[in-house]
Structure formats: C-alpha cells, structure tokens
Design an enzyme around this catalytic site. Structure first.
Site, PDB file in Angstrom:
ATOM      1  N   TYR A 218       0.847  -1.199   0.000  1.00 43.42           N
ATOM      2  CA  TYR A 218       0.000   0.000   0.000  1.00 43.42           C
ATOM      3  C   TYR A 218       0.887   1.256   0.000  1.00 43.42           C
ATOM      4  O   TYR A 218       1.811   1.372   0.828  1.00 43.42           O
ATOM      5  CB  TYR A 218      -0.946   0.000   1.216  1.00 43.42           C
ATOM      6  CG  TYR A 218      -1.680   1.306   1.337  1.00 43.42           C
ATOM      7  CD1 TYR A 218      -2.641   1.670   0.394  1.00 43.42           C
ATOM      8  CD2 TYR A 218      -1.370   2.214   2.348  1.00 43.42           C
ATOM      9  CE1 TYR A 218      -3.284   2.891   0.469  1.00 43.42           C
ATOM     10  CE2 TYR A 218      -2.008   3.444   2.435  1.00 43.42           C
ATOM     11  CZ  TYR A 218      -2.960   3.779   1.491  1.00 43.42           C
ATOM     12  OH  TYR A 218      -3.584   4.999   1.547  1.00 43.42           O
ATOM     13  N   SER A 269      -6.947  12.321   6.859  1.00 45.67           N
ATOM     14  CA  SER A 269      -7.356  11.577   5.665  1.00 45.67           C
ATOM     15  C   SER A 269      -8.880  11.497   5.548  1.00 45.67           C
ATOM     16  O   SER A 269      -9.561  11.315   6.555  1.00 45.67           O
ATOM     17  CB  SER A 269      -6.823  10.153   5.737  1.00 45.67           C
ATOM     18  OG  SER A 269      -5.456  10.191   5.916  1.00 45.67           O
ATOM     19  N   CYS A 271     -11.177  13.668   4.889  1.00 44.30           N
ATOM     20  CA  CYS A 271     -11.987  14.704   5.532  1.00 44.30           C
ATOM     21  C   CYS A 271     -12.237  15.881   4.590  1.00 44.30           C
ATOM     22  O   CYS A 271     -12.484  16.998   5.045  1.00 44.30           O
ATOM     23  CB  CYS A 271     -11.319  15.196   6.807  1.00 44.30           C
ATOM     24  SG  CYS A 271     -11.368  13.995   8.121  1.00 44.30           S
ATOM     25  N   THR A 274      -8.758  16.687  -0.532  1.00 47.16           N
ATOM     26  CA  THR A 274      -8.637  16.732  -1.991  1.00 47.16           C
ATOM     27  C   THR A 274      -9.832  17.436  -2.608  1.00 47.16           C
ATOM     28  O   THR A 274      -9.686  18.236  -3.534  1.00 47.16           O
ATOM     29  CB  THR A 274      -8.480  15.303  -2.567  1.00 47.16           C
ATOM     30  OG1 THR A 274      -7.342  14.708  -1.944  1.00 47.16           O
ATOM     31  CG2 THR A 274      -8.278  15.328  -4.065  1.00 47.16           C
ATOM     32  N   SER A 275     -11.029  17.202  -2.046  1.00 43.86           N
ATOM     33  CA  SER A 275     -12.200  17.830  -2.676  1.00 43.86           C
ATOM     34  C   SER A 275     -12.180  19.349  -2.480  1.00 43.86           C
ATOM     35  O   SER A 275     -12.723  20.074  -3.306  1.00 43.86           O
ATOM     36  CB  SER A 275     -13.499  17.202  -2.190  1.00 43.86           C
ATOM     37  OG  SER A 275     -13.646  17.416  -0.819  1.00 43.86           O
ATOM     38  N   ASP A 288      -1.560  17.032  -1.143  1.00 39.55           N
ATOM     39  CA  ASP A 288      -1.252  16.238   0.048  1.00 39.55           C
ATOM     40  C   ASP A 288      -0.135  16.785   0.939  1.00 39.55           C
ATOM     41  O   ASP A 288      -0.311  16.824   2.148  1.00 39.55           O
ATOM     42  CB  ASP A 288      -0.922  14.799  -0.367  1.00 39.55           C
ATOM     43  CG  ASP A 288      -1.059  13.808   0.788  1.00 39.55           C
ATOM     44  OD1 ASP A 288      -1.899  14.033   1.672  1.00 39.55           O
ATOM     45  OD2 ASP A 288      -0.321  12.805   0.803  1.00 39.55           O
TER      46      ASP A 288
HETATM   47  C1  SPV Z   1      -3.542  10.006   3.593  1.00 39.28           C
HETATM   48  O1  SPV Z   1      -4.075   9.018   4.122  1.00 39.28           O
HETATM   49  O2  SPV Z   1      -3.398  11.069   4.183  1.00 39.28           O
HETATM   50  C2  SPV Z   1      -3.060   9.900   2.223  1.00 39.28           C
HETATM   51  C3  SPV Z   1      -2.880   8.580   1.669  1.00 39.28           C
HETATM   52  O3  SPV Z   1      -2.744  10.891   1.634  1.00 39.28           O
HETATM   53  S1  SPV Z   1      -1.494   7.804   2.304  1.00 39.28           S
HETATM   54  O4  SPV Z   1      -0.504   7.751   1.267  1.00 39.28           O
HETATM   55  O5  SPV Z   1      -1.903   6.493   2.700  1.00 39.28           O
HETATM   56  O6  SPV Z   1      -0.997   8.558   3.430  1.00 39.28           O
HETATM   57 MN    MN Z   2      -2.371  12.487   3.062  1.00 38.97          MN
END
Ligand code: SPV
Ligand code: MN
Length: 621
Positions: A218, A269, A271, A274-275, A288
């Site tokens: 992941y 995450s 919340c 991105t939107s 991010d």
């Molecule tokens: C997050 O969960 O804040 C993300 C995805 O941007 S991750 O790469 O899993 O952190």
């Molecule tokens: Mn993130």
C-alpha cells in the site's frame, strides 16, 4: 566498486557512476549485499527509463493494463489497504524522547531487527534504483531522494507522483544531503500481493535520513517519498526553521475578480482535503504535502512536494467531482489501486452507477456476498481505493505548480470531521491563536488508517501520524515561523461534517462558499463576528455568497443551526485536548495561554447568556 557485475551490469553501473556521488554508491552496494536481488536496474531521468518502469510493472504483473489507454490497476491485498500505523516506528537513539502515543523503539534494536528481516528479501527479484526530488527541482525547497525497491508498482507510482531527481543528484556534487528509502514488498502470492504481512515493518531512522519498509505494498507504507519522506522532512524542518506539512496548496480564484489567492490546507485523511483543493473554478498545486519557507518579502511561500495525486476514488462521480471523473475516464497514465476489475474496466464505490456482482479485487476473485476470514462481507472495492495521476493531467492545474520559488500563501485551512462541535468555518484571532487552533484539530477516524472507523482522534495539524519530533517542539517551530513573517497567513478552521439528528447540515458544495469567505477575509473584504473560539462569518456575507455562487437562498435558520456556538461541546473538546497535552513536556507558554483563555472565554460566554448553545446573532451586541 565491489558489486557483482552480474547483478549490476556495466550499463547500469555507468548510470550510477555518472552521479559522482560516493554515498549513493555505498548505499546501493550495501543493500545489494543485504537484500541479494537477482539484478539491479538503475533509472535515470530519460523518457525511455521513466516509460520503462511502467512497462516493467505490467510485464511483471504488479499492474494489469486496463482497456483505456494508459490505465493500469494494482492490488495491495486484503490486509494491506491502508497505512499500517502499528508497524510504523521511529527508531529512537538512547536518551531521546518523543510525545506519548508516538510509536517508537530503540534504534539499535530496530536496525538489527529490520536489517535481519531484509536479509535475502529480494532473492529472485530485481532491485530498482530510482532518483526523485521532493519539491520542485533546482529550488531552495528541493530535497533529493533515492528510492531502492523491488516493487515496480512503487517505482511506477513514484514516477507519476514525484519529479525526477537524477539531475538533482548530479547537482549535489557528491554531498550526502539526500533522503533514502529501502523498500521490499517481500514474497508475493499468486496474485502478486505481499504474503508475509506479519513481518511488515516500517522503520524511520532520523539519524541517517533513511527509512526501511518491508513486506507491504500500500503506497502510504511503501512509497518512500510520500508519508515516509514527510516524517524525515518534519524532523529536518524543525531543525532548520521551515515547515513540512500534510497540506494541499491551491489557488483560489473568486469569480469576477482578477486575482488568485493561495491557500494551504491540512485535513486528516478522508476529511475533504482533496475535494477542497479540487473545488471547481479554482486551481490546484498539490493535494497532500507542502513545504513552507519564509520568503524575503516577509510572506510564507509554499511548494507542492509532489507532482501527482494519490487520491481517494470512492464517491467520485460525474455530478460531485466532474473534473476528476473526466480525468479518470479518459486516456492518460493512471494507476487505479484496490478498485474492482471487470473485463478491463475499473469500478469503485459510489461512482454514480451500479457495480457488477463479481470481478477481481484486493481479495482475489470477488463475488457479491464474499466474506473475509472474520466473517465480514468484503466490499467490491476498498473504501480507501485510490488513483495515481500527474497533476499536469488536470485541466485545473495551477500555472505555478512547478515554480521553484513556490507561491505566497495568504491562508492556512485546518479541518476535521466533527459531527457536533465546531462551526463550518471560522478564522483564528491571530497567528499564535491559529497555531493553537491547528494543534487541537480532532477528527472522527476513517478508512485511510487500519483500525476502527468513527472514533474521535486528536490530530494536530492533521500531522499526528507523521510526528517525529515532540509536539512541543513542533508547535514552537510553528509559532516561530509566523513570528518571522511580516504578513503571516491567516489561519482558518473548517468542518464540513456538522450534523443534526444524523443529517449533514451542509451539502458537499457549500465548502465553496466557506472558501470564498476565507479568500475575501484575506483581502479585508468581509467583516466577522468575534466569538469565544474565533471569528465567524456574518449572515449577510454568507447570504450574498450563496446567492452569487449557487443562486440560492441561505436562510437565517440554516445560519443559526450551523454557526451557533456550542459552549458545552467546545468545553468538552478542550477537556479532551487538555488531557492529551498534559503529558507533553516543554509546551510553549503562549500555546498554553491560548488554551486557558479559550476555556475562560467559553465559560464566561455561557454564563453571560445563561445557556449552552448561543446563536451567532446574539454575539452582535
Ligand atoms: C492520507 O491518508 O493522508 C493519504 C494517503 O494521503 S497515504 O498515502 O496512505 O498517506
Ligand atoms: Mn495524506
């Protein structure tokens, strides 16, 4: 160099030697010895090399090509669908301490354990050696990063998500000022998913700016440059007086006004981060991670550390997210992960149409009604299924996305998922109060982290998962950052998730109004009402914004429901936060002062009005 020529052939060695960096050579040599790959392949910044990574990933089966040109899919496996916080540890040298709740272990012990587990981990596999740059290239912000991995999916993801850094390594002129990451997906099963999850380890070694991450796929665990580099950068930033934040960077462009105002925003995450960055009519720089530095003109400047997005795909449908939906359904280089695959087509939850009843997913062959080993129904696609795409593919990419100087930031936005306590938007009373506001962000947990969803969790600056310095140090660094600026960004807080009787009080679109209010505040165009927690919008201004943006009435009833100050709930929240911070050593006095003052203001207000929920109209006298 003492590397077996059968493993690293002449052509690949030449690419390494061209960097003229003895540290890179030593590192490669060391991990070839430990991981024992069949072959080592070096990727430069040539177009052919970059395209070659994708090709290799499809050939090896870590990704499957989909019907639409450029699209591929990758599966991580049923127990590897999110960040593995329990397996992620900071390696602490003797005598060093971190905040409570931050997962750490003795450095010597951790190194011994992980290097032991890495012995021969790449047997029969290719080691991929890739060079990237965190932040724009050739800039004050740039941090070169060396990635060693046996996963073509990881290397391919990084070639989309990060700027190529082969040239940056040349510019280092032999210095060791770079981060490095060693990853192995470990043994894979017949579906190319990691097998030995009990041996999953993600160990951060801040002393040597390196991370070891094994037996996982992941991206939040495996892609070194994402959350692993964020942790190394937080450590570095706190020593060098800049900020490394879990923040988007966007350009806000109010209609009819010829200007762009840059904002950064940190949300836990899932919340709405991105939107928010993708609100129609605005431009995106990054969704991010941001680095921020004080500019010579006394303003804060931000860059996107990345050049791509690893976005949550659930809920993306043509109505709610037209821009992204279009990107995801037309030819271009995209990796879909952990969605449902049927006849070369990807499907995800709430995509605006019914999903097939069988296909291939992260559990292998999937059919409706399939259960996991605990007897729980398996979703057709993961709630944390994602897409990986370059921001330059988006029609709303900001023209300054790669500017080495960054963009001047007018506002920070902090937001959490909170069903009953905070108002949809407010502004802090000052920079230092804003730092306090960011430090007390709470959020109900979601599917992006392994564990129970829906639990309220303290997440300062949405950065708690990546906190590798004591919270007191981090907060002190924030306070000092703003104090150095002549014009620090204004700090706002949003909450898109307020509910009444189980129903959301706002639509998904309303956040555009809050954004335009914040943008207007940055230009002194709106007044505000002072409440114990900060400055909230005036009804007239929101009414006008709803009319202008959505051509709809925003009623006084809606305003009162959304912007009433819930003193008891807010005092409860303060109590929770105070308990957490009571374990913290060396908190800046100014921060503690804000905490005490806010509680006093809330109690006095409750007493003055003689009730616990106070309408925003009542604050006007
Ligand atoms: C997050 O969960 O804040 C993300 C995805 O941007 S991750 O790469 O899993 O952190
Ligand atoms: Mn993130």
């Amino acid at each position: 160099m003492a590397i077996d020529g059968k493993i690293l052939d002449k052509q690949n060695l030449k690419k390494l030697e061209a960097l003229k960096n003895p540290h890179v050579l030593q590192i490669v040599e060391k991990y070839i010895k430990i991981c024992k790959p069949k072959k080592a392949i070096v990727f430069s910044d040539s177009k052919e090399d970059i395209a070659g990574i994708r090709k290799l990933s499809v050939e090896k089966g870590e990704e499957i090509a989909l019907n639409t040109k450029g699209h591929t899919i990758h599966f991580d496996g049923i127990s590897d669908l999110a960040r593995a916080t329990k397996d992620t540890k900071i390696l602490l040298p003797k005598g060093k301490k971190l905040s409570r709740g931050i997962n750490s272990m003795d450095r010597e012990e951790g190194l011994k354990e992980v290097l032991g587990l890495m012995d021969g981990i790449m047997k029969g596999k290719d080691m991929l050696i890739c060079f990237f740059c965190l932040g724009p290239i050739n800039s004050e912000f740039s941090i070169p990063a060396l990635q060693i991995t046996d996963s073509t999916y990881v290397a391919h993801s990084e070639s989309i998500l990060y700027r190529s850094g082969y040239g940056e390594f040349k510019r280092l002129k032999g210095k060791n000022k770079f981060f490095h990451f060693v990853h192995s997906a470990g043994e894979l099963d017949e579906n190319n998913m990691t097998k030995n999850l009990s041996k999953r380890r993600i160990y951060m070694d801040l002393e040597d700016n390196r991370v070891f991450t094994i037996n996982n796929q992941y991206a939040g665990n495996s892609v070194g440059l994402k959350k692993l580099a964020l942790r190394l950068a937080i450590n570095k930033a706190n020593k060098e007086d800049w900020l490394s934040e879990h923040m988007f960077v966007m350009g806000v462009r109010p209609e009819g006004k010829k200007r762009v105002t840059y904002f950064t925003g940190a949300f836990p995450s899932a919340c709405g981060k991105t939107s928010t960055a993708m609100i129609p009519g605005q431009t995106i720089i990054g969704d991010d991670i941001a680095y921020l530095r004080a500019g010579k003109d006394g303003r804060a400047y931000a860059v996107n550390v990345e050049q791509g997005m690893f976005g949550i795909i659930q809920d993306i449908n043509p109505q709610d997210d037209p821009v992204i939906h279009d990107v995801l359904t037309t030819p271009r280089e995209i990796i879909f992960s952990n969605v449902l695959l049927v006849d070369g087509v990807p499907y995800w939850l709430n995509m605006g149409k019914d999903l097939p009843k069988k296909g291939i997913n992260f559990s292998g062959e999937w059919y409706e009604g399939k259960k996991d080993s605990d007897g729980n129904l398996i979703d057709p696609a993961s709630k944390n299924a994602r897409y990986t795409v370059r921001i330059s593919e988006l029609s709303n990419a900001d023209p300054k996305a790669d500017d080495p100087k960054g963009v001047p930031v007018s506002g920070f936005i902090y937001g959490g998922r909170d069903s009953d306590t905070t108002v949809p938007v407010f502004e802090s009373l000052s920079w230092s109060h804003g730092v306090y506001v960011g430090s007390v962000v709470e959020s109900e947990t979601t599917a992006a982290i392994i564990g129970q969803a829906g639990v309220r969790r303290h997440d300062p600056m949405a950065n708690i998962d990546f906190m590798v310095v004591p919270l007191g140090t981090y907060i002190k660094n924030h306070l000092a950052f703003g104090e150095r600026l002549d014009k620090p960004p204004r700090i706002f807080h949003t909450n898109y998730f307020l509910k009444n009787n189980g129903k959301f009080l706002n639509t998904k679109l309303d956040k555009k109004v809050w954004l335009m209010w914040m943008e207007g505040r940055a230009h002194n165009e709106f007044g505000a009402i002072e409440t114990p927690v900060g400055l909230i919008p005036k009804y007239e201004d929101l009414k006008a914004l709803f009319r202008q943006i959505f051509k709809r009435d925003y009623t006084k009833e809606e305003y009162v429901q959304q912007f009433s100050i819930r003193t008891d709930k807010l005092i409860d929240k303060l109590r929770r936060v105070r308990r957490i911070y009571s374990h913290e050593e060396q908190l800046p006095p100014l921060f503690l002062q804000h905490m005490l003052q806010e509680e006093r203001r809330l109690r006095e207000t409750k007493e003055k009005y003689n009730k616990e929920v106070i309408s925003p109209f009542e604050f006007r006298d």
